[in-house]
Design an enzyme around this catalytic site. Structure first.
Site, PDB file in Angstrom:
ATOM      1  N   GLY A 173      19.125  16.027   4.553  1.00  0.00           N
ATOM      2  CA  GLY A 173      18.632  15.678   5.887  1.00  0.00           C
ATOM      3  C   GLY A 173      17.962  14.314   5.900  1.00  0.00           C
ATOM      4  N   ALA A 174      18.549  13.372   6.664  1.00  0.00           N
ATOM      5  CA  ALA A 174      18.003  12.011   6.745  1.00  0.00           C
ATOM      6  C   ALA A 174      17.121  11.862   7.971  1.00  0.00           C
ATOM      7  CB  ALA A 174      19.140  10.994   6.778  1.00  0.00           C
ATOM      8  N   GLU A 180      23.374  13.749   4.542  1.00  0.00           N
ATOM      9  CA  GLU A 180      23.109  13.948   5.979  1.00  0.00           C
ATOM     10  C   GLU A 180      24.372  14.448   6.661  1.00  0.00           C
ATOM     11  OE1 GLU A 180      20.523  13.700   8.443  1.00  0.00           O
ATOM     12  OE2 GLU A 180      22.216  14.344   9.662  1.00  0.00           O
ATOM     13  N   MET A 199       8.364  17.464  17.740  1.00  0.00           N
ATOM     14  CA  MET A 199       7.474  18.173  16.795  1.00  0.00           C
ATOM     15  C   MET A 199       6.596  17.143  16.101  1.00  0.00           C
ATOM     16  SD  MET A 199       9.911  21.054  15.134  1.00  0.00           S
ATOM     17  CE  MET A 199       9.764  22.744  15.686  1.00  0.00           C
ATOM     18  N   LEU A 200       5.593  16.670  16.817  1.00  0.00           N
ATOM     19  CA  LEU A 200       4.725  15.620  16.284  1.00  0.00           C
ATOM     20  C   LEU A 200       3.269  15.998  16.515  1.00  0.00           C
ATOM     21  CD1 LEU A 200       6.699  12.532  17.640  1.00  0.00           C
ATOM     22  CD2 LEU A 200       6.584  13.306  15.262  1.00  0.00           C
ATOM     23  N   HIS A 250      -3.333 -15.121  17.034  1.00  0.00           N
ATOM     24  CA  HIS A 250      -2.478 -15.779  16.044  1.00  0.00           C
ATOM     25  C   HIS A 250      -3.242 -15.943  14.737  1.00  0.00           C
ATOM     26  CE1 HIS A 250       0.475 -18.504  14.338  1.00  0.00           C
ATOM     27  NE2 HIS A 250      -0.542 -19.289  13.968  1.00  0.00           N
TER      28      HIS A 250
HETATM   29  C1  LIG Z   1       5.802  16.706   5.528  1.00  0.00           C
HETATM   30  C2  LIG Z   1       5.453  16.522   6.976  1.00  0.00           C
HETATM   31  C3  LIG Z   1       4.982  15.302   7.411  1.00  0.00           C
HETATM   32  C4  LIG Z   1       4.640  15.135   8.748  1.00  0.00           C
HETATM   33  N1  LIG Z   1       4.182  13.905   9.138  1.00  0.00           N
HETATM   34  C5  LIG Z   1       3.880  13.714  10.429  1.00  0.00           C
HETATM   35  C6  LIG Z   1       3.377  12.462  10.851  1.00  0.00           C
HETATM   36  O1  LIG Z   1       3.208  11.532  10.070  1.00  0.00           O
HETATM   37  N2  LIG Z   1       3.061  12.306  12.157  1.00  0.00           N
HETATM   38  C7  LIG Z   1       3.250  13.326  13.056  1.00  0.00           C
HETATM   39  O2  LIG Z   1       2.962  13.126  14.238  1.00  0.00           O
HETATM   40  N3  LIG Z   1       3.717  14.526  12.680  1.00  0.00           N
HETATM   41  C8  LIG Z   1       4.028  14.746  11.387  1.00  0.00           C
HETATM   42  N4  LIG Z   1       4.473  15.966  10.996  1.00  0.00           N
HETATM   43  C9  LIG Z   1       4.612  17.022  12.012  1.00  0.00           C
HETATM   44  C10 LIG Z   1       3.233  17.640  12.294  1.00  0.00           C
HETATM   45  O3  LIG Z   1       2.702  18.145  11.102  1.00  0.00           O
HETATM   46  C11 LIG Z   1       3.371  18.737  13.324  1.00  0.00           C
HETATM   47  O4  LIG Z   1       4.031  18.246  14.466  1.00  0.00           O
HETATM   48  C12 LIG Z   1       2.008  19.247  13.736  1.00  0.00           C
HETATM   49  O5  LIG Z   1       1.305  19.739  12.624  1.00  0.00           O
HETATM   50  C13 LIG Z   1       2.150  20.354  14.791  1.00  0.00           C
HETATM   51  O6  LIG Z   1       0.883  20.820  15.129  1.00  0.00           O
HETATM   52  P1  LIG Z   1       0.670  22.318  15.627  1.00  0.00           P
HETATM   53  O7  LIG Z   1      -0.795  22.450  15.852  1.00  0.00           O
HETATM   54  O8  LIG Z   1       1.586  22.622  16.717  1.00  0.00           O
HETATM   55  O9  LIG Z   1       1.113  23.238  14.401  1.00  0.00           O
HETATM   56  P2  LIG Z   1       0.669  23.298  12.879  1.00  0.00           P
HETATM   57  O10 LIG Z   1       0.080  22.043  12.410  1.00  0.00           O
HETATM   58  O11 LIG Z   1       1.845  23.840  12.144  1.00  0.00           O
HETATM   59  O12 LIG Z   1      -0.505  24.362  12.872  1.00  0.00           O
HETATM   60  C14 LIG Z   1      -0.305  25.706  13.148  1.00  0.00           C
HETATM   61  C15 LIG Z   1      -1.352  26.505  12.400  1.00  0.00           C
HETATM   62  O13 LIG Z   1      -1.289  27.836  12.865  1.00  0.00           O
HETATM   63  C16 LIG Z   1      -1.536  28.709  11.789  1.00  0.00           C
HETATM   64  N5  LIG Z   1      -0.978  30.001  12.159  1.00  0.00           N
HETATM   65  C17 LIG Z   1       0.331  30.316  12.370  1.00  0.00           C
HETATM   66  N6  LIG Z   1       0.452  31.607  12.747  1.00  0.00           N
HETATM   67  C18 LIG Z   1      -0.810  32.103  12.772  1.00  0.00           C
HETATM   68  C19 LIG Z   1      -1.331  33.381  13.078  1.00  0.00           C
HETATM   69  N7  LIG Z   1      -0.545  34.377  13.491  1.00  0.00           N
HETATM   70  N8  LIG Z   1      -2.669  33.562  12.982  1.00  0.00           N
HETATM   71  C20 LIG Z   1      -3.488  32.557  12.591  1.00  0.00           C
HETATM   72  N9  LIG Z   1      -3.042  31.318  12.292  1.00  0.00           N
HETATM   73  C21 LIG Z   1      -1.716  31.098  12.395  1.00  0.00           C
HETATM   74  C22 LIG Z   1      -0.843  28.037  10.610  1.00  0.00           C
HETATM   75  O14 LIG Z   1      -1.407  28.476   9.387  1.00  0.00           O
HETATM   76  C23 LIG Z   1      -1.120  26.569  10.905  1.00  0.00           C
HETATM   77  O15 LIG Z   1      -2.247  26.116  10.200  1.00  0.00           O
HETATM   78  C24 LIG Z   1       4.783  16.197   9.665  1.00  0.00           C
HETATM   79  C25 LIG Z   1       5.252  17.439   9.224  1.00  0.00           C
HETATM   80  C26 LIG Z   1       5.573  17.603   7.895  1.00  0.00           C
HETATM   81  C27 LIG Z   1       6.044  18.951   7.433  1.00  0.00           C
HETATM   82  N1  LIG Z   2       6.415  10.446  10.643  1.00  0.00           N
HETATM   83  C1  LIG Z   2       6.434  11.534  11.377  1.00  0.00           C
HETATM   84  O1  LIG Z   2       6.032  11.558  12.532  1.00  0.00           O
HETATM   85  C2  LIG Z   2       6.965  12.796  10.782  1.00  0.00           C
HETATM   86  C3  LIG Z   2       7.081  12.929   9.423  1.00  0.00           C
HETATM   87  C4  LIG Z   2       7.589  14.105   8.924  1.00  0.00           C
HETATM   88  C5  LIG Z   2       7.952  15.128   9.783  1.00  0.00           C
HETATM   89  N2  LIG Z   2       7.824  14.963  11.104  1.00  0.00           N
HETATM   90  C6  LIG Z   2       8.253  16.020  12.028  1.00  0.00           C
HETATM   91  O2  LIG Z   2       8.696  17.139  11.318  1.00  0.00           O
HETATM   92  C7  LIG Z   2       9.925  17.589  11.838  1.00  0.00           C
HETATM   93  C8  LIG Z   2      10.818  18.036  10.727  1.00  0.00           C
HETATM   94  O3  LIG Z   2      11.222  16.918   9.926  1.00  0.00           O
HETATM   95  P1  LIG Z   2      12.643  16.886   9.254  1.00  0.00           P
HETATM   96  O4  LIG Z   2      12.823  15.572   8.603  1.00  0.00           O
HETATM   97  O5  LIG Z   2      12.827  18.137   8.456  1.00  0.00           O
HETATM   98  O6  LIG Z   2      13.591  17.070  10.509  1.00  0.00           O
HETATM   99  P2  LIG Z   2      14.358  15.998  11.420  1.00  0.00           P
HETATM  100  O7  LIG Z   2      14.782  16.763  12.602  1.00  0.00           O
HETATM  101  O8  LIG Z   2      13.598  14.755  11.575  1.00  0.00           O
HETATM  102  O9  LIG Z   2      15.642  15.619  10.543  1.00  0.00           O
HETATM  103  C9  LIG Z   2      16.501  16.573  10.036  1.00  0.00           C
HETATM  104  C10 LIG Z   2      17.795  15.899   9.649  1.00  0.00           C
HETATM  105  O10 LIG Z   2      18.561  16.834   8.913  1.00  0.00           O
HETATM  106  C11 LIG Z   2      19.912  16.765   9.345  1.00  0.00           C
HETATM  107  N3  LIG Z   2      20.523  18.051   9.039  1.00  0.00           N
HETATM  108  C12 LIG Z   2      20.388  19.212   9.714  1.00  0.00           C
HETATM  109  N4  LIG Z   2      21.091  20.183   9.085  1.00  0.00           N
HETATM  110  C13 LIG Z   2      21.673  19.618   7.999  1.00  0.00           C
HETATM  111  C14 LIG Z   2      22.501  20.097   6.962  1.00  0.00           C
HETATM  112  N5  LIG Z   2      22.885  21.367   6.911  1.00  0.00           N
HETATM  113  N6  LIG Z   2      22.898  19.234   6.013  1.00  0.00           N
HETATM  114  C15 LIG Z   2      22.517  17.927   6.046  1.00  0.00           C
HETATM  115  N7  LIG Z   2      21.726  17.417   7.012  1.00  0.00           N
HETATM  116  C16 LIG Z   2      21.305  18.253   7.956  1.00  0.00           C
HETATM  117  C17 LIG Z   2      19.820  16.447  10.820  1.00  0.00           C
HETATM  118  O11 LIG Z   2      21.002  15.883  11.302  1.00  0.00           O
HETATM  119  C18 LIG Z   2      18.648  15.469  10.845  1.00  0.00           C
HETATM  120  O12 LIG Z   2      19.041  14.147  10.668  1.00  0.00           O
HETATM  121  C19 LIG Z   2      10.527  16.436  12.610  1.00  0.00           C
HETATM  122  O13 LIG Z   2      11.028  16.934  13.826  1.00  0.00           O
HETATM  123  C20 LIG Z   2       9.424  15.493  12.846  1.00  0.00           C
HETATM  124  O14 LIG Z   2       9.083  15.524  14.201  1.00  0.00           O
HETATM  125  C21 LIG Z   2       7.346  13.806  11.626  1.00  0.00           C
END
Ligand SMILES: Cc1cc2nc3c(=O)[nH]c(=O)nc-3n(C[C@H](O)[C@H](O)[C@H](O)COP(=O)(O)OP(=O)(O)OC[C@H]3O[C@@H](n4cnc5c(N)ncnc54)[C@H](O)[C@@H]3O)c2cc1C
Ligand SMILES: NC(=O)c1ccc[n+]([C@@H]2O[C@H](COP(=O)([O-])OP(=O)(O)OC[C@H]3O[C@@H](n4cnc5c(N)ncnc54)[C@H](O)[C@@H]3O)[C@@H](O)[C@H]2O)c1
Length: 508
Positions: free
Chosen positions: A222-223, A245, A361-362, A487
């Site tokens: 996944g890219a 990808e 999902m941010l 600048h």
């Molecule tokens: C590796 C990675 C990097 C990322 N980097 C970025 C980034 O740089 N910038 C960005 O904008 N987004 C980034 N994201 C996406 C970002 O993390 C999510 O969009 C964001 O955390 C969503 O917030 P949320 O509050 O909806 O859910 P979450 O952050 O997932 O929080 C939900 C919480 O609910 C808790 N929970 C779930 N079910 C229950 C339950 N039944 N009872 C009690 N607690 C529960 C979980 O334990 C969790 O702590 C990244 C995601 C990943 C995986």
């Molecule tokens: N910098 C940031 O804001 C940041 C950083 C990390 C994660 N996130 C959030 O977390 C979410 C998840 O991140 P992610 O990178 O897993 O998802 P993503 O949706 O960004 O990318 C997933 C990629 O996987 C590809 N894909 C799907 N199925 C596949 C398959 N079977 N084989 C090969 N490629 C496949 C898709 O075409 C897509 O390009 C994102 O939606 C993003 O919003 C955000």
């Protein structure tokens, strides 16, 4: 949810009376909820938030600030959700540390900074990341105390639309009652058929943030955001990274022209891409992991070997064990909770925000949802516009964008102008010898109103915000161009691209 601006609308009297409550003993009692819909029993909350991520903790703090009695339930034992614990923060810590190593080994000498040897101390790097995470998650506990948000550590599940039963992390059970309940349970990694994540050799982002050794060969499935960011981390530290990808392009949401340049920049860093390719199966029986690949459209299979495989093919809403079916909350086919423009589900008094509902999902989007949802609950006006949510990929260079891509503008049949400015012509970028990238602005031809801004550069994630503000306030490219920019700064490239959109740039 309607993506259109949820703007400046009075929340009026949308809260409905919910007058049947039960406690753990099954005793039922009732009371009337006032027109603002806030609780009248001393042990009830005005707002209960399930999930302490960026959506949930921000909603809880905002609710408390608005004078609502608030409890937040979180199962993981620390606050901050995916973002702080296993997402945004640890990934950015590792991106920074690995970038420093890469700079030391690739760029310092040309700046006249020489040393005899540089090495990676992976445990120390991980320790630095862990310190950042724990400081920030504890900081949120502090904010909860400061704002008088009640924090319950445990797994919450609905027993009724106004009661959540919590299996506490340290044993026992508590029932938390609330007039309004906000679901903010976030998302989880999307699994792929035939690929079992063990978090050692086949890892999700969580495992990729905590590898004990630098893998010789890392295959990323996944890219998207995660694949490119975590691929960058390990590639900079020495792994050979191959990204597989399914789609014909990396990061499908990006403007195609910027995306092409971005892919070239990553390829220069030795990241390999296998586009239009799918993973059919993964064999972990030997010393190395063997992936069977096939063209997305079908065809001959090939084998790719890896030491570690990162599964980053998207994320799915997390609602396991929440009891949505028990109270009848509607979801779409992908399991995302359906809400209206006030973040209300079909069940009165139950709301949902963040990754668990449709939309980007941010973390920053989840936070905006949280604030607006609570403002609606409090009878105020909430405002979130998903078209104005910036996206940033925190690689080097970074790519940041807001608004429409050129492909979207074309498909909408809008007459438009494009202004571009390369960082090769930006004095600050040249001064620091980090000039790969471009600013691209799209504006409506007739009105000059900005439709989209796309930036690839170091720190693009910071530069994008003047564009977000411009879009939010309906600014024209001339508005940006006639705004004085300091600048020498990278931001001057934004000004020059704006000049190129409605007129001519000076420095190219
Ligand atoms: C590796 C990675 C990097 C990322 N980097 C970025 C980034 O740089 N910038 C960005 O904008 N987004 C980034 N994201 C996406 C970002 O993390 C999510 O969009 C964001 O955390 C969503 O917030 P949320 O509050 O909806 O859910 P979450 O952050 O997932 O929080 C939900 C919480 O609910 C808790 N929970 C779930 N079910 C229950 C339950 N039944 N009872 C009690 N607690 C529960 C979980 O334990 C969790 O702590 C990244 C995601 C990943 C995986
Ligand atoms: N910098 C940031 O804001 C940041 C950083 C990390 C994660 N996130 C959030 O977390 C979410 C998840 O991140 P992610 O990178 O897993 O998802 P993503 O949706 O960004 O990318 C997933 C990629 O996987 C590809 N894909 C799907 N199925 C596949 C398959 N079977 N084989 C090969 N490629 C496949 C898709 O075409 C897509 O390009 C994102 O939606 C993003 O919003 C955000």
């Amino acid at each position: 949810m309607a993506m259109a601006t949820i703007a400046r609308r009075k929340a009026s009297t949308f809260l409905t009376s919910r007058n049947l409550y039960s406690n753990t003993t099954g005793l039922k009692y009732s009371f009337f909820i006032g027109s603002r819909g806030f609780a009248t029993s001393s042990d009830d909350n005005d707002v209960v938030v399930i999930g302490g991520g960026p959506g949930g903790y921000v909603a809880a703090i905002k609710a408390a600030q608005l004078g609502l009695k608030t409890t937040c339930i979180e199962k993981r034992g620390t606050l901050g959700g995916t973002c702080l614990n296993v997402g945004c923060i640890p990934s950015k810590a590792l991106l920074h540390s690995s970038h420093m190593y890469h700079e030391a080994t690739h760029s310092f000498a040309s700046h006249g900074v020489k040393f005899s040897s540089v090495e990676v101390d992976l445990p120390a790097m991980m320790g630095q990341k862990d310190k950042a995470v724990s400081n920030l998650t504890k900081g949120i506990e502090g904010l909860f105390k400061k704002n008088k948000v009640n924090y319950v550590k445990g797994y919450g599940k609905f027993v009724s639309p106004s009661e959540v039963s919590v299996d506490n992390v340290d044993g026992g059970n508590t029932v938390v009652k609330g007039k309004n309940i906000i679901i903010a349970t976030g998302s989880d990694v999307k699994s792929l058929p035939g690929v079992t994540i063990d978090e050692e050799r086949i890892v999700s982002s969580t495992g990729a943030l905590a590898l004990k050794e630098i893998p010789k060969r890392l295959v990323v499935i996944g890219a998207g955001y995660i694949g490119l960011e975590m691929g960058s981390v390990w590639g900079r530290l020495g792994s050979q990274v191959t990204v597989v990808e399914f789609a014909p392009d990396i990061v499908p949401t990006m403007d195609a022209e910027v995306r092409k340049q971005f892919q070239r920049a990553l390829e220069k860093q030795k990241m390999k891409f296998m586009l239009k390719t799918k993973v059919v199966s993964v064999d972990t029986s030997g010393d190395t992991v063997k992936l069977t690949l096939e063209p997305s459209a079908g065809g001959d299979q090939t084998i790719l070997e890896a030491d570690v495989v990162l599964v980053s093919a998207g994320r799915v809403p997390f609602t396991a064990g929440l009891g949505l079916e028990k109270i009848g909350v509607e979801t779409d086919k992908g399991g995302r909770i359906l809400v209206n423009h006030k973040f209300a589900t079909n069940v009165p008094g139950v709301y949902a925000i963040g990754d668990v509902i449709p939309g980007p999902m941010l973390a920053h989007k989840a936070e905006e949802d949280g604030v607006a949802c609570v403002e609606f609950i409090a009878g105020k006006e909430g405002h979130v516009d998903y078209d104005m949510v910036p996206g940033v990929v925190y690689t080097h260079p970074e790519v940041a964008y807001v608004g429409k891509t050129e492909e979207q503008v074309k498909s909408l049949g809008i007459d438009y102008r494009v202004g571009k400015f390369p960082f090769m012509a930006n004095s600050r970028a040249k001064a620091i010898d980090d000039a790969e990238g471009i600013v691209k602005i799209l504006a409506e031809k007739e009105t000059d109103k900005i439709l989209g801004v796309h930036i690839m550069s170091p720190n693009a994630g910071e530069l994008i915000h003047e564009a977000v503000l411009a879009l939010q306030y309906g600014a024209s490219s001339e508005d940006i161009a006639r705004t004085c920019h300091a600048h020498p700064t990278m931001s001057e490239a934004v000004k020059e691209a704006a000049m190129a959109t409605y007129d001519k740039p000076i420095h190219i």
